[in-house]
Motif scaffolding. Structure first.
Motif, short mmCIF file in Angstrom:
data_model
loop_
_atom_site.label_atom_id
_atom_site.label_comp_id
_atom_site.label_asym_id
_atom_site.label_seq_id
_atom_site.Cartn_x
_atom_site.Cartn_y
_atom_site.Cartn_z
N ALA A 273 0.84 -1.19 0.00
CA ALA A 273 0.00 0.00 0.00
C ALA A 273 0.88 1.25 0.00
N PRO A 274 0.33 2.40 -0.38
CA PRO A 274 1.13 3.63 -0.38
C PRO A 274 1.70 4.00 0.98
N PHE A 275 1.03 3.56 2.06
CA PHE A 275 1.48 3.92 3.40
C PHE A 275 2.62 3.05 3.91
N HIS A 276 2.96 1.97 3.19
CA HIS A 276 4.07 1.12 3.62
C HIS A 276 5.41 1.81 3.33
N THR A 277 6.29 1.83 4.31
CA THR A 277 7.60 2.46 4.15
C THR A 277 8.73 1.44 4.09
N GLU A 278 8.49 0.23 4.55
CA GLU A 278 9.49 -0.83 4.48
C GLU A 278 8.89 -2.03 3.77
N TYR A 279 9.55 -2.48 2.71
CA TYR A 279 9.02 -3.59 1.92
C TYR A 279 10.15 -4.18 1.09
N PRO A 280 10.05 -5.46 0.72
CA PRO A 280 11.11 -6.12 -0.06
C PRO A 280 11.06 -5.69 -1.52
N ASN A 281 12.16 -5.83 -2.22
CA ASN A 281 12.22 -5.56 -3.65
C ASN A 281 11.73 -6.78 -4.42
N ALA A 282 11.14 -6.54 -5.57
CA ALA A 282 10.66 -7.63 -6.42
C ALA A 282 10.61 -7.14 -7.86
N LYS A 283 10.54 -8.07 -8.77
CA LYS A 283 10.51 -7.74 -10.20
C LYS A 283 9.30 -6.89 -10.54
N TYR A 284 8.15 -7.24 -9.96
CA TYR A 284 6.92 -6.49 -10.20
C TYR A 284 6.44 -5.91 -8.87
N GLU A 285 6.28 -4.61 -8.82
CA GLU A 285 5.81 -3.95 -7.61
C GLU A 285 4.45 -3.31 -7.87
N ILE A 286 3.44 -3.76 -7.14
CA ILE A 286 2.08 -3.25 -7.31
C ILE A 286 1.69 -2.48 -6.05
N ILE A 287 1.23 -1.26 -6.24
CA ILE A 287 0.78 -0.41 -5.13
C ILE A 287 -0.74 -0.34 -5.18
N ILE A 288 -1.39 -0.68 -4.07
CA ILE A 288 -2.84 -0.61 -4.04
C ILE A 288 -3.33 0.07 -2.77
N GLU A 289 -4.50 0.68 -2.90
CA GLU A 289 -5.25 1.13 -1.74
C GLU A 289 -6.21 -0.01 -1.40
N PRO A 290 -5.95 -0.75 -0.34
CA PRO A 290 -6.73 -1.96 -0.07
C PRO A 290 -8.16 -1.67 0.34
N ASN A 291 -9.07 -2.62 0.01
CA ASN A 291 -10.49 -2.43 0.36
C ASN A 291 -11.19 -3.75 0.60
N MET A 292 -10.82 -4.42 1.65
CA MET A 292 -11.38 -5.71 2.08
C MET A 292 -10.38 -6.83 1.77
N ALA A 293 -10.69 -8.05 2.25
CA ALA A 293 -9.75 -9.16 2.18
C ALA A 293 -9.50 -9.63 0.76
N PHE A 294 -10.56 -9.71 -0.06
CA PHE A 294 -10.38 -10.19 -1.42
C PHE A 294 -9.81 -9.05 -2.25
N GLY A 295 -8.61 -9.23 -2.77
CA GLY A 295 -8.02 -8.21 -3.61
C GLY A 295 -6.71 -7.68 -3.11
N THR A 296 -6.30 -7.99 -1.90
CA THR A 296 -5.00 -7.54 -1.41
C THR A 296 -3.90 -8.53 -1.76
N GLY A 297 -4.29 -9.69 -2.28
CA GLY A 297 -3.32 -10.73 -2.58
C GLY A 297 -3.16 -11.71 -1.45
N ASN A 298 -3.66 -11.37 -0.26
CA ASN A 298 -3.52 -12.27 0.88
C ASN A 298 -4.40 -13.51 0.75
N HIS A 299 -5.51 -13.38 0.06
CA HIS A 299 -6.39 -14.53 -0.05
C HIS A 299 -5.87 -15.50 -1.11
N GLU A 300 -6.07 -16.79 -0.86
CA GLU A 300 -5.55 -17.83 -1.74
C GLU A 300 -6.05 -17.70 -3.17
N THR A 301 -7.29 -17.28 -3.36
CA THR A 301 -7.84 -17.20 -4.71
C THR A 301 -7.09 -16.17 -5.55
#
Length: 281
Positions: free
Chosen positions: A101-129
């Motif tokens: 999220a934009p408010f994160h200040t510490e995060y690992p580097n990766a080939k693809y970096e996606i910034i999102i404003e989260p809005n519930m569990a489905f869609g943050t990438g945390n859910h298995e689906t």
């Protein structure tokens, strides 16, 4: 959209049973779940909530389990602050895609970096689906392809598809916050080839797609699969998620009845992402 939040504690608590219960609640319209100690929180748009349907699901287990249930209404709001405070942490999927999220200040580097404003569990990438389809995108060449993202949520899949070289992505969701969130998140990531639409499969017309992601509940998939098939190019792939491994026979039977070929599935904590190929006629 106003939501009803129902907190359920289970006694005796069993993780597998929590999965069973959330799966059955998803069948009656609950669209997001958060795991808590010895239970979970379930969210449903207020206008879709039926006390009778809810009681029918839970009371079926009264002989074996005790439930502590609390219900509250959550007024229409953007969910960013709630997730910032409690849930959403930087996440790396497949070793290549980092979601933050934009408010994160510490995060690992990766080939693809996606910034999102989260809005519930489905869609943050945390859910298995979401994670299983992200992994599928990472493993495939999307260069020059046209993509349909049904149930786009926060737009993660659409954004990653663009980063992977897709020509154009159409992202559709029935929820207003998802529609607005995908627009915002596409802008945050400087993505300009995503068309976002508010609605459902009824919006699908003459446009054709090489690849379709449909991360939605089982009943919606079964109802709308023919519409997906109709807009999928010959030789194209349909990847569906949002259902459990035990639901595979129903999904597979419907897909094969439309003439699609089983292209395999991946499973993560009993959630499944199943691929089907529309063969060249």
């Amino acid at each position: 959209m106003e939501y009803r939040k129902i907190s359920i504690q289970i006694d005796p608590f069993q993780e597998w049973f929590r999965d069973v219960l959330t799966s059955q609640l998803a069948e009656i319209g609950f669209d997001s779940f958060v795991e808590i100690e010895e239970g979970f929180e379930a969210y449903i748009p207020s206008q879709l909530f039926s006390l009778r349907d809810f009681d029918k699901v839970v009371s079926a287990y009264d002989d074996d389990y005790d439930f502590l249930i609390n219900s509250e209404i959550i007024e229409d709001q953007n969910w960013n602050k709630e997730w910032e405070k409690n849930y959403f942490k930087p996440l790396v999927i497949g070793g290549e895609c980092m979601i933050r999220a934009p408010f994160h200040t510490e995060y690992p580097n990766a080939k693809y970096e996606i910034i999102i404003e989260p809005n519930m569990a489905f869609g943050t990438g945390n859910h298995e689906t979401t994670a299983t389809i992200v992994e599928s995108i990472l493993q495939n060449d999307l260069s020059g392809k046209t993509i349909l993202d049904m149930g786009c949520g926060t737009g993660i899949l659409s954004i990653l598809a663009s980063m992977k070289g897709a020509k154009h992505i159409t992202a559709i969701d029935i929820d207003k916050w998802s529609y607005e969130g995908t627009l915002e998140n596409a802008s945050l990531n400087n993505i300009q080839n995503i068309s976002v639409k508010l609605g459902d499969a009824a919006l699908l017309g003459d446009e054709k797609f090489d690849l379709i992601f449909a991360n939605i509940h089982k009943n919606v998939l079964l109802n709308d699969m023919e519409a997906y098939h109709n807009v999928l190019n010959d030789g194209g792939t349909l990847i569906m998620s949002g259902f459990y491994t035990e639901d595979i026979p129903d999904i597979k039977n419907k897909a094969e009845s439309l003439g699609m070929k089983d292209a395999g599935y991946v499973e993560k904590n009993n959630w499944t992402a199943h691929s089907f190929l529309k063969e060249i006629e």
